[in-house]
Structure formats: C-alpha cells, structure tokens
Scaffold this motif. Structure first.
Motif, PDB file in Angstrom:
ATOM      1  N   ILE A  57       0.835  -1.199   0.000  1.00  0.00           N
ATOM      2  CA  ILE A  57       0.000   0.000   0.000  1.00  0.00           C
ATOM      3  C   ILE A  57       0.871   1.251   0.000  1.00  0.00           C
ATOM      4  CG2 ILE A  57      -1.657   1.342   1.366  1.00  0.00           C
ATOM      5  CD1 ILE A  57      -2.784  -1.394   2.326  1.00  0.00           C
ATOM      6  N   ALA A  58       1.906   1.252   0.825  1.00  0.00           N
ATOM      7  CA  ALA A  58       2.803   2.410   0.901  1.00  0.00           C
ATOM      8  C   ALA A  58       3.465   2.692  -0.444  1.00  0.00           C
ATOM      9  CB  ALA A  58       3.856   2.176   1.975  1.00  0.00           C
ATOM     10  N   ALA A  59       3.754   1.634  -1.182  1.00  0.00           N
ATOM     11  CA  ALA A  59       4.462   1.797  -2.448  1.00  0.00           C
ATOM     12  C   ALA A  59       3.550   2.102  -3.635  1.00  0.00           C
ATOM     13  CB  ALA A  59       5.275   0.533  -2.749  1.00  0.00           C
ATOM     14  N   GLU A  60       2.296   1.622  -3.575  1.00  0.00           N
ATOM     15  CA  GLU A  60       1.468   1.629  -4.774  1.00  0.00           C
ATOM     16  C   GLU A  60       0.191   2.454  -4.718  1.00  0.00           C
ATOM     17  OE1 GLU A  60       0.868  -2.294  -6.537  1.00  0.00           O
ATOM     18  OE2 GLU A  60       2.467  -3.089  -5.255  1.00  0.00           O
ATOM     19  N   VAL A  61      -0.216   2.908  -3.525  1.00  0.00           N
ATOM     20  CA  VAL A  61      -1.506   3.598  -3.428  1.00  0.00           C
ATOM     21  C   VAL A  61      -1.284   5.083  -3.154  1.00  0.00           C
ATOM     22  CG1 VAL A  61      -3.760   3.675  -2.328  1.00  0.00           C
ATOM     23  CG2 VAL A  61      -2.574   1.479  -2.590  1.00  0.00           C
ATOM     24  N   GLU A  62      -1.423   5.860  -4.198  1.00  0.00           N
ATOM     25  CA  GLU A  62      -1.210   7.301  -4.081  1.00  0.00           C
ATOM     26  C   GLU A  62      -2.280   7.909  -3.169  1.00  0.00           C
ATOM     27  OE1 GLU A  62      -0.788  11.268  -6.943  1.00  0.00           O
ATOM     28  OE2 GLU A  62      -1.065   9.272  -7.833  1.00  0.00           O
ATOM     29  N   GLY A  63      -1.841   8.758  -2.282  1.00  0.00           N
ATOM     30  CA  GLY A  63      -2.774   9.443  -1.392  1.00  0.00           C
ATOM     31  C   GLY A  63      -3.050   8.732  -0.093  1.00  0.00           C
ATOM     32  N   ALA A  64      -2.590   7.505   0.038  1.00  0.00           N
ATOM     33  CA  ALA A  64      -2.843   6.749   1.270  1.00  0.00           C
ATOM     34  C   ALA A  64      -1.796   7.075   2.334  1.00  0.00           C
ATOM     35  CB  ALA A  64      -2.833   5.256   0.987  1.00  0.00           C
ATOM     36  N   VAL A  65      -2.255   7.250   3.550  1.00  0.00           N
ATOM     37  CA  VAL A  65      -1.377   7.363   4.721  1.00  0.00           C
ATOM     38  C   VAL A  65      -1.571   6.068   5.492  1.00  0.00           C
ATOM     39  CG1 VAL A  65      -0.855   8.631   6.824  1.00  0.00           C
ATOM     40  CG2 VAL A  65      -1.658   9.864   4.798  1.00  0.00           C
ATOM     41  N   VAL A  66      -0.623   5.170   5.362  1.00  0.00           N
ATOM     42  CA  VAL A  66      -0.822   3.821   5.898  1.00  0.00           C
ATOM     43  C   VAL A  66      -0.049   3.619   7.187  1.00  0.00           C
ATOM     44  CG1 VAL A  66       1.011   2.779   4.474  1.00  0.00           C
ATOM     45  CG2 VAL A  66      -0.830   1.350   5.377  1.00  0.00           C
ATOM     46  N   GLY A  67      -0.755   3.053   8.166  1.00  0.00           N
ATOM     47  CA  GLY A  67      -0.140   2.723   9.435  1.00  0.00           C
ATOM     48  C   GLY A  67      -0.484   1.305   9.826  1.00  0.00           C
ATOM     49  N   ALA A  68      -0.006   0.911  10.986  1.00  0.00           N
ATOM     50  CA  ALA A  68      -0.236  -0.451  11.467  1.00  0.00           C
ATOM     51  C   ALA A  68      -0.979  -0.417  12.787  1.00  0.00           C
ATOM     52  CB  ALA A  68       1.092  -1.179  11.650  1.00  0.00           C
ATOM     53  N   GLY A  69      -1.867  -1.387  12.976  1.00  0.00           N
ATOM     54  CA  GLY A  69      -2.577  -1.534  14.230  1.00  0.00           C
ATOM     55  C   GLY A  69      -2.213  -2.832  14.910  1.00  0.00           C
ATOM     56  N   THR A  70      -2.611  -2.968  16.141  1.00  0.00           N
ATOM     57  CA  THR A  70      -2.380  -4.159  16.957  1.00  0.00           C
ATOM     58  C   THR A  70      -0.889  -4.409  17.185  1.00  0.00           C
ATOM     59  OG1 THR A  70      -4.316  -5.055  15.779  1.00  0.00           O
ATOM     60  CG2 THR A  70      -3.325  -6.448  17.440  1.00  0.00           C
ATOM     61  N   LEU A  71      -0.109  -3.335  17.348  1.00  0.00           N
ATOM     62  CA  LEU A  71       1.279  -3.521  17.770  1.00  0.00           C
ATOM     63  C   LEU A  71       1.270  -3.972  19.222  1.00  0.00           C
ATOM     64  CD1 LEU A  71       1.581  -1.374  15.328  1.00  0.00           C
ATOM     65  CD2 LEU A  71       3.827  -0.963  16.353  1.00  0.00           C
ATOM     66  N   ARG A  72       1.986  -5.043  19.518  1.00  0.00           N
ATOM     67  CA  ARG A  72       1.987  -5.603  20.865  1.00  0.00           C
ATOM     68  C   ARG A  72       3.397  -5.804  21.415  1.00  0.00           C
ATOM     69  NH1 ARG A  72      -1.557 -10.906  20.732  1.00  0.00           N
ATOM     70  NH2 ARG A  72      -0.868 -10.882  22.920  1.00  0.00           N
ATOM     71  N   LYS A  73       4.376  -5.975  20.534  1.00  0.00           N
ATOM     72  CA  LYS A  73       5.732  -6.275  20.961  1.00  0.00           C
ATOM     73  C   LYS A  73       6.695  -5.166  20.525  1.00  0.00           C
ATOM     74  CE  LYS A  73       6.041 -10.055  18.564  1.00  0.00           C
ATOM     75  NZ  LYS A  73       4.787 -10.003  17.807  1.00  0.00           N
TER      76      LYS A  73
END
Length: 209
Positions: A57-73
């Motif tokens: 998504i970060a590389a191919e989707v223009e306009g997207a601000v992509v993050g991650a959820g469910t970080l636990r470690k």
C-alpha cells in the motif's frame, strides 16, 4: 512525535481498522477506500500478510497514509517502520512498547481504557490516545466524563464504534477521530467487492465530514 500524531488524527474523522487476509487484496482495498475519501488507513498486524500488505500500500496507493494496528511487541515497532508505516496503533500500552515507540520517534496512538492509563500516557507526552474497547469501557459517557479532568488529552475511540454512533463520539470536545471496521467488512473483501467498499467509504465521509 505527538504533534505529528495529533495532526494525523485530526486529518480524518475516522480511521478504518483493516484486517487483510490475502496480500492480493491490499492494494485494491486501499485504493477503494482512498477513492471513497478515506485516506488514513490502519492495517492490523493480525494476519501473516499484514506487513507485506502495508509495504504494498505504501508503495502503490497514491494518497494513502498507511499505518499499522495491533502492535503488541517491541519488535513490531522496527518491523512496521521498515515496512513503510507512517503511524502505529496499539490496543494497550505496556511500558516497553511505549519506550520503543518514543525512542524511534514513531507517530503512535497507544491504547487505554481507564483514567489512570490515560494520565500515565499523557505524562509520557502522548497527546492522542486510542480509547479501547470504547463501547465496553463506557463509550460516549465515559469519554464525556474525562473531558474536564483530562482536558489536555485527545482520544480516538475504537471498538463498538459504528456509523450510527460515530457522530456522538465526534461531538465530544476530547475526541478528534474514531476508529472502526464498518467500511471494510471481511465478507466484501473476500468477494473482492471494491466498488461496494468505495461506496461505504463515500457514505462515511459524506456523513462525518
């Protein structure tokens, strides 16, 4: 870190909580959401393909601000940054994970469900927190009660939030955005109904502004 996190949270009335089961779905799903006006995307680390999905998504989707959820470690922090994440979200706030986030300068919404947790996180410098699970932890009434004593803390309620009650949360002075999964139902993703997901995203942005 906190200023960029706060600005990110304020930039969208809702952040979709996305579970990607197949890597091939990542880009078309993200494109459908962006086309519908939802550009800040939280891809949860709940499936084996999550990091690769974020990378795509970060590389191919223009306009997207992509993050991650469910970080636990602690290890999740470096892995997410390496994948191209622009922010992270956690369901809770263990000290070691918070240390790693702050050491990395990683924009982050740490999870909390009580006044004590919110106070501890605010003392550490986090200005916007994920209130989770919002519905089970008291919902709108709970956050309304926290608005005065914790006036300097902003929240992103997640868990039990829907299009029906999102406006009730957003009307509170201490809520800057909400998190929810209603714009990307798993059955629609499995059916590759990208047009349907775009319609849900558009209906949400039209309703929430």
């Amino acid at each position: 870190m906190t200023l960029s996190t706060l600005a990110l949270a304020k930039s969208a009335p809702m952040i979709p909580v996305i579970v990607i089961e197949e890597l091939a779905h990542a880009v078309p799903l993200a494109k459908a959401l962006v086309a519908g006006g939802i550009t800040t995307l939280e891809v949860t680390l709940r499936t084996p393909v999550a990091l690769d999905a974020i990378r795509a998504i970060a590389a191919e989707v223009e306009g997207a601000v992509v993050g991650a959820g469910t970080l636990r470690k602690v290890a999740d922090v470096a892995a997410c940054i390496d994948a191209g994440c622009q922010f992270g979200v956690s369901p809770g706030s263990p000290a070691a994970l918070m240390d790693a986030v702050q050491e990395a300068g990683f924009p982050f919404l740490p999870g909390c469900a009580s006044p004590t947790e919110a106070m501890v996180l605010a003392e550490r410098g986090f200005e916007v927190l994920k209130f989770f699970p919002a519905g089970a932890a008291g919902g709108v009434k709970m956050l309304s009660s926290l608005a005065s004593p914790l006036a300097d803390v902003a929240f992103c309620p997640t868990g039990g939030v829907s299009l029906k009650n999102a406006k009730d949360y957003l009307a509170l002075p201490n809520v800057v955005t909400v998190g929810g999964s209603w714009v990307c139902p798993p059955d629609m993703a499995r059916a590759e109904d990208w047009a349907g997901i775009e319609r849900l995203a558009r209906a949400t942005t039209d309703a929430l502004g």
